[in-house]
Design an enzyme around this catalytic site. Structure first.
Site: not given
Ligand code: PMP
Length: 364
Positions: A230, A201, A173
Site C-alpha cells: 500500500k 492502511h 479499509s
Molecule cells: N489487511 C487489510 C486491512 C487490507 O486492506 C488488506 C489488503 N486489501 C490486507 C490486510 C491484505 O494485504 P495483502 O494485499 O498484502 O494481502
C-alpha cells in the site's frame, strides 16, 4: 459443475457480479484502461511509490527468491528490511510475510486455537476473519469500534478461556476511520490479552504506526501486522512484535513456513521507498485535510467512503465517473454492508484534481 453457472447467474441477478478490469499502464494517479486515460482514485498506492524502481535492486538480487525462508530463500536484505520496520514500528522484532492476507491468516491461527478467545471488530478485513476461522478459537465479533463491549465481555467471560486475542484494523479499509487503540491497549493489559493491530492502511499514512496517534508504544502483548503493497509501494507484508514472537512464528506459523520467500529485490526496493515516505506523507496529509473540508466526509486516513446504499446506484455512479475520466470503484456486499464509492487520495493528486472529482460526484 453446473453449480458454478447457476451461482454466477444469481450474482448477476443481484447486481453483485464482479469482473476484472485490465490496466495498461503502471500503477499511478493516471492509468490507461481500454485505451482511455483515467484519473485514478481507487488505489492503495497512497504515496505514489508503486511505479518507482531502482535497477540496483534488480541487478543485485534478481527477481526470484527460489525457496521458502527456512530452506534457502532467506537473504540478507530481508533481515535489513525487518530491522528497519521494527525500528519504525518501535518493536523489538519483525518478520516478513509474502502477503498481508497470509500474515493475518498465519498470525491469528498460530497465536490462538481451541479453548482460546478472539474478539474481533465487525468491520475487520477478510484476512482477519479467515484467520479466526482457521484458528478454531471461540470468536466474538464486537460492534464496530465498541471497546466498552470488549471490556464488558471480558469482565464476564475471560476466565472461561485460556489465551485471548483482541484483533482490529487500525485504519478500517472501507471506511477510513480509526480503531479506539488507546482503550483496547489498556483492556489487553487488564485482561491478560494480546492486541493484534492491522496497520495495512495506516503505515506511512497516519505515521509510521497507528500507535503514534495515541502516544502509545508497543509492548510484549502488542502485535502489529502491516503490508508493503500500500503506502510503501511494493508487495508483501510483515509482523512486528517481540523477539519471542518472531522466533515462535518462524517455527510454528504455516503461512510463513510453507511458502516461497518475498523476492529479495522487493525488500531492497521497499528499503529505498521508505526513505521517500516522510516528504510524500506531508503532501498526502495536506490533501486529506483539503478533501475532508471540501466533501464533509468523515475520514482519518486517505480512504473516503461515499455511501450510496443501493448496489445498482453505486455501480451506476461509478460507471458515470468512468465515462467522465475518473476511476473510482463501487464497493458492494459482501465486502461492505452499504454499497459505496471508495475514494482514495494520494500524495500525487492535486487539489484541482480532487475538486474536479467532487464536482462530478455531486453532479452525478
Ligand atoms: N489487511 C487489510 C486491512 C487490507 O486492506 C488488506 C489488503 N486489501 C490486507 C490486510 C491484505 O494485504 P495483502 O494485499 O498484502 O494481502
Amino acid at each position: 459443475m453446473d453449480f458454478m453457472r447457476k451461482e454466477i447467474e444469481e450474482l448477476i441477478g443481484k447486481k453483485l457480479y464482479r469482473e476484472l478490469r485490465e490496466i495498461e499502464t503502471p500503477q499511478g494517479k493516471r492509468v490507461v484502461v481500454e485505451g482511455r486515460e483515467l484519473l485514478n482514485f481507487s488505489s492503495n498506492d497512497y504515496l505514489g511509490l508503486a511505479k518507482e524502481f531502482d535497477c540496483e535492486c534488480l541487478e543485485k538480487w534478481g527477481t526470484g527468491s527460489g525457496a521458502s525462508r527456512l530452506v534457502c530463500g532467506n537473504f540478507k536484505v530481508h533481515r535489513e528490511l525487518e530491522r528497519r520496520l521494527a525500528e519504525l514500528k518501535k518493536t523489538e522484532e519483525c518478520l516478513l510475510f509474502s502477503t498481508g492476507y497470509m500474515a493475518n491468516l498465519g498470525v491469528i491461527s498460530t497465536l490462538a486455537g481451541k479453548g482460546d478467545l478472539i474478539l474481533s471488530d465487525r468491520l475487520n478485513h477478510a484476512s482477519i476473519i479467515d484467520g479466526i476461522r482457521l484458528s478454531k478459537a471461540e470468536k466474538v465479533i464486537y460492534p464496530h469500534r465498541d471497546w466498552q463491549f470488549v471490556k464488558d465481555y471480558l469482565k464476564k467471560n475471560r476466565k472461561e478461556f485460556n489465551r485471548c486475542l483482541i484483533v482490529t484494523d487500525s485504519v478500517f479499509s472501507m471506511d477510513g476511520d480509526i480503531a479506539p487503540l488507546n482503550e483496547l491497549f489498556q483492556i489487553k493489559d487488564e485482561f491478560d490479552a494480546v492486541l493484534v493491530i492491522d496497520d495495512a492502511h495506516a503505515t506511512g499514512v497516519v505515521g509510521w504506526s497507528s500507535l503514534e496517534l495515541f502516544n502509545v508504544e508497543p509492548d510484549k502483548r502488542t502485535v502489529i501486522v502491516g503490508t508493503l503493497g500500500k503506502a510503501l509501494g511494493t508487495f508483501g507484508a510483515f509482523v512486528c512484535g517481540s523477539k519471542v514472537l518472531r522466533e515462535y512464528l518462524i517455527n510454528k506459523c504455516r503461512s510463513f513456513i510453507f511458502t516461497t520467500a518475498l523476492p529479495p529485490f522487493i525488500a531492497c526496493q521497499t528499503l529505498k521507498n521508505i526513505e521517500k515516505v516522510p516528504e510524500r506523507r506531508k503532501r498526502l496529509i495536506k490533501l486529506i485535510n483539503f478533501f475532508k473540508k471540501l466533501s464533509g466526509i468523515e475520514s482519518s486516513s486517505a480512504i473516503f467512503p461515499y455511501i450510496v446504499g443501493d448496489e445498482e446506484k453505486a455501480l451506476k455512479l461509478s460507471e458515470i465517473l468512468l465515462k467522465k475520466g475518473f476511476l473510482v470503484p463501487a464497493i458492494r456486499p459482501p465486502t461492505v454492508k452499504e454499497s459505496r464509492l471508495r475514494i482514495t487520495v494520494t500524495s500525487e493528486h492535486s487539489e484541482e484534481e480532487v475538486e474536479k472529482l467532487w464536482r462530478e460526484i455531486k453532479g452525478g
